[in-house]
Enzyme design. Structure first.
Site, short mmCIF file in Angstrom:
data_model
loop_
_atom_site.label_atom_id
_atom_site.label_comp_id
_atom_site.label_asym_id
_atom_site.label_seq_id
_atom_site.Cartn_x
_atom_site.Cartn_y
_atom_site.Cartn_z
N LYS A 85 82.61 31.51 4.60
CA LYS A 85 83.22 32.12 3.42
C LYS A 85 83.56 31.06 2.38
CE LYS A 85 85.12 35.99 6.08
NZ LYS A 85 86.33 36.65 6.60
N SER A 131 88.92 41.55 6.82
CA SER A 131 89.19 40.36 6.02
C SER A 131 89.29 40.63 4.53
CB SER A 131 88.12 39.30 6.28
OG SER A 131 86.86 39.77 5.87
#
Length: 824
Positions: A747, A704
């Protein structure tokens, strides 16, 4: 050295002067020559007037006895020897010894001499006149001193009585010694007689022999008698206890045999009352048919085993386990869905999706009339998000017993399934133990830290849990110790974990995963006010009216003193504030204290985290990424720079293999777009590119961070600064496409905590924004992208920044003053 013929026994039975039935010659009437034959006696000590049988086998001793027997007075000296080492008395002759006369002697056919010696008086060895055989020594008679006082008479009586107690307690001394010691009137003879018959160490015997003051000698013998009495009393107590235990067991055995015979005559069978009670408990336990047959068989076997056999206790313990298990004891479920919802809301703030799933599960149980066969719930989330307390709330709502075991670090399969009874100290596994402790057949069983199970040579506990957590198998769960099936199908199993990736696949397939994401700032604020602060006030003994913590102070703790997805650190910091306040209240400094964001530093010290990152200036080669950790989401800074070199890619920061491949893909993408980025074709051959991710001691991995690395790398080679208020996440391909990633909610919350204003995520993750709380979505601007070009356009400034000149060593830069923390 002559061998004494069983000297210990002989010395004990030999009567002294003045004893009944024997009147030996008085020592003062016997003349002792100045030079006499000498015999070494080793550790043996001979006292005056003592009879001692001697077996002489060595030539020097035989010649000494023969010479003494040939003389007119038949006298020789018996002298002990110094100890060369512990237990070996073979050194030089000691100065003090005993002159003895030969009462009787006889020669054996093998040349040895048997003699009976009687002590005459103490003598001192002045010198050895002849060291050749036979050994002769010059001796001096030692005169004893005695002060006949009332104290001496009292000591004599006490010594005689004490010696009589010694004779009574000892198994080795004959009873005749009591009458013998009572007839001795001479204090010197009394001391020598007692010392000769006590079991003393050689040094203690020699100390008595060497003492010429009769008063002191008798006092010393009395001390030795007291010590001997203490030893004999302890020894007698030990023997009495052992004998009593043996007698008790023999008495029990005889009584049991008699009871069996009486019961047999009465036709009542041959089972003992103890086993009858155990049989009654087994009948009341409500065992199913299979375990019931095993219990009956084991009970018959136990009745035939002697009670003193070790196997008896093993079989009895096994039957007690069967009798104590709750085979048919259950608690009635309270399936009121409204009440369950109320309890969940009382105990937990937020987590609406999780609560809704739990209530759905309880509704299914209600429709199935209490049956819990179905998926096993598994709460997955960062530490401090309420996984364990959720299980407790479910148990409270259902009215069930709550059991919790921690699986963290368990590596032995026997912890789950137990040990077989063939092993010494065997016992059931943790599952059966906890169910017995709960005394309920249908508790709520929480398996904590499911993701931290270990594997080693002792087995795989995760594989043992497969049967426990499989609804199709756990109705016949078999513990190795019990060796009979126990029904676990009515147990409500709930597991917890921080990460689901580390849970073994077969186990994960048997559970329904319910994710508990991290809390937002608003949720933490409410949890702090409603739950954490009142609990800390109670634990620290502070009345509610004496402390008030403002919302601004709690928000400041959340922003500047904690950085977590859960609320454990928040509770610790609130506890620190309460302890500081408690100290002031105890010192009677204040009646009421109000803690604000301005006075918070007095209790917690300086700020630990900067909440606002957007206040920092934009930099070249530094991009803000987003990552998922065990503690929830977190921001991740990626730094990139170029230096003259040969076109190498340098990666540091303890990056995992996947993350390194993301960096290589980002570099390849940048090289493929060099023309569009305004980078010369020879730039990559003449420069090295270094990518570093700070916090180098912490391992990092995952795809990511691909867009973050690409952004930092392009910023470094084009000199275009990165906007610090932009945070991003996403995987990239060589063609520049942005692929979806996981843990978007965590996140985004991390970006919000860090003060970012804009978040870049893959377009395919648009549906995941539904899970982001509304108040967070209002504060952030989301950019959904499909290609890296879109990321670069949003994250990089369009203008190029010239490279700053390096400072010379003599130049100094004034330190930047710390900026005040901005509050939202």
């Amino acid at each position: 050295m002559p061998q004494e013929e069983d000297m210990s026994d002989a010395s004990k039975t030999a009567p002294a002067a003045g004893a009944p039935g024997r009147q030996p010659p008085h020592a003062e009437e016997v003349h002792i020559p100045d030079v006499i034959p000498v015999i070494r006696s080793g550790a043996n000590i001979m006292f005056p007037q003592q009879l001692m049988p001697v077996l002489a086998t060595e030539k020097r001793d035989i010649m000494a006895i023969d010479e003494a027997a040939a003389s007119e007075v038949k006298t020789l000296g018996i002298f002990p020897q110094e100890a060369l080492e512990e237990g070996r008395f073979e050194g030089a002759l000691r100065n003090t010894g005993t002159a003895a006369t030969i009462v009787r002697m006889a020669k054996a056919p093998d040349g040895s001499v048997h003699a009976i010696l009687q002590g005459l008086a103490r003598v001192r060895l002045a010198a050895l006149e002849q060291e050749d055989l036979p050994v002769r020594g010059r001796v001096e008679r030692l005169e004893e001193r005695v002060d006949r006082t009332l104290e001496l008479e009292a000591i004599m009586r006490e010594a005689g009585e004490t010696f009589g107690r010694v004779v009574t307690l000892s198994d080795n001394l004959p009873a005749e010694l009591q009458s013998a010691v009572s007839s001795i009137t001479d204090p010197a003879a009394l001391a020598d007689f007692i010392a000769a018959n006590l079991q003393l160490a050689p040094d203690d015997r020699y100390a008595v022999l060497q003492e010429l003051d009769v008063n002191k000698r008798l006092a010393h013998v009395q001390e030795l008698l007291r010590h001997e009495i203490e030893v004999l009393e302890v020894q007698s107590k030990i023997q009495s206890d052992v004998r009593g235990e043996i007698d008790k067991r023999q008495r029990e055995f005889i009584l049991r045999e008699q009871m069996k015979a009486i019961q047999k005559e009465l036709g009542e069978g041959d089972i003992t009352p103890e086993l009858a009670e155990l049989k009654k408990r087994l009948e009341e336990a409500g065992l199913p048919e299979g375990p019931r047959r095993e219990a009956d068989r084991e009970l018959q076997r136990l009745n035939a085993i002697p009670t003193m056999s070790p196997e008896y206790q093993v079989a009895r313990t096994y039957l007690e386990w069967l009798a104590d298990l709750p085979w048919s004891k259950t608690t009635e479920d309270n399936l009121d869905i409204a009440r369950a919802e109320q309890i969940l809301d009382e105990d937990h703030y937020g987590l609406e999706k999780v609560k809704r799933r739990i209530l759905d599960f309880l509704a299914v149980i209600k429709l199935k009339h209490g049956e819990t066969r179905g998926p096993i719930l598994c709460f997955v989330g960062p530490p401090g998000t309420g996984k364990t307390s959720l299980g407790q709330s479910i148990a409270r709502a259902l009215g069930r017993k709550f059991i919790r075991i921690s699986l963290g670090g368990i590596r032995d399969e026997a912890e789950i399934r137990g040990h077989r009874r063939t092993y010494v100290g065997a016992m059931p596994g943790r599952i059966i133990q906890e169910i017995k402790r709960a005394a309920s057949h249908n508790p709520l069983f929480m398996l904590d830290e499911m993701d931290k199970l270990g594997v080693d040579f002792r087995g795989d506990p995760a594989s043992a849990l497969l049967e426990v957590l499989d609804p199709a198998q756990n109705s016949t769960f078999t513990d190795h110790y019990l060796d009979v099936a126990f029904d676990l199908s009515r147990v409500f199993f709930v597991a917890t974990a921080n990460l689901q990736d580390t849970i073994p696949g077969p186990l994960r397939d048997r559970m329904e995963i319910i994710e508990l994401p991290g809390y937002t700032e608003h949720e933490k604020l409410e949890i702090g006010k409603r739950y954490l602060l009142p609990r800390q006030l109670r634990e620290n003994g502070i009345p509610e009216d004496q402390l008030r913590v403002t919302e601004a102070a709690i928000r400041e703790i959340i922003r500047s003193y904690t950085r977590e997805a859960g609320v454990r650190s928040l509770e610790r910091e609130l506890g620190s504030v309460c302890r500081g306040v408690a100290r002031r209240i105890a010192a009677e400094e204040h009646e009421q204290i109000v803690v604000t964001d301005e006075t918070l530093a007095e209790f917690l010290g300086p700020l630990r985290f900067r909440w606002e990152l957007a206040s920092a200036r934009d930099e070249v080669g530094v991009a803000t990424g987003l990552a998922a950790t065990m503690a929830g989401g977190d921001v991740l800074f990626v730094e990139a720079t170029t230096v003259p070199g040969k076109g190498r890619l340098i990666l540091t920061g303890k990056l995992g293999e996947v993350m390194q491949e993301s960096a290589q893909a980002a570099l390849t993408y940048a090289r493929s777009r060099a023309g569009l980025l305004g980078v010369s074709s020879g730039f990559f051959e003449k420069n090295d590119i270094h990518i570093h991710v700070p916090a180098g001691a912490i391992p990092k991995d995952g795809p990511s961070a691909g867009v973050t690395m690409a952004t930092a790398l392009v910023s470094a080679i084009t000199r275009r600064p990165v906007r610090k208020e932009v945070a991003m996440t996403g995987e990239i391909t060589l063609r520049g496409k942005v692929l979806p990633v996981g843990a978007v909610r965590d996140k985004v919350l991390a970006a919000h905590r860090a003060g970012s204003k804009r978040v870049i995520i893959p377009r395919d993750n648009e549906n995941d924004l539904v899970d982001v709380p509304e108040e967070v979505r209002r504060d952030l601007e989301f950019l959904l992208v499909e290609h890296v070009d879109e990321v670069l356009a949003a994250a990089l400034h369009p203008e190029r920044q010239e490279e700053q000149p390096r400072l010379e060593p003599t130049q100094a830069v004034p330190p930047e003053r710390p900026r005040p923390v901005q509050t939202a």
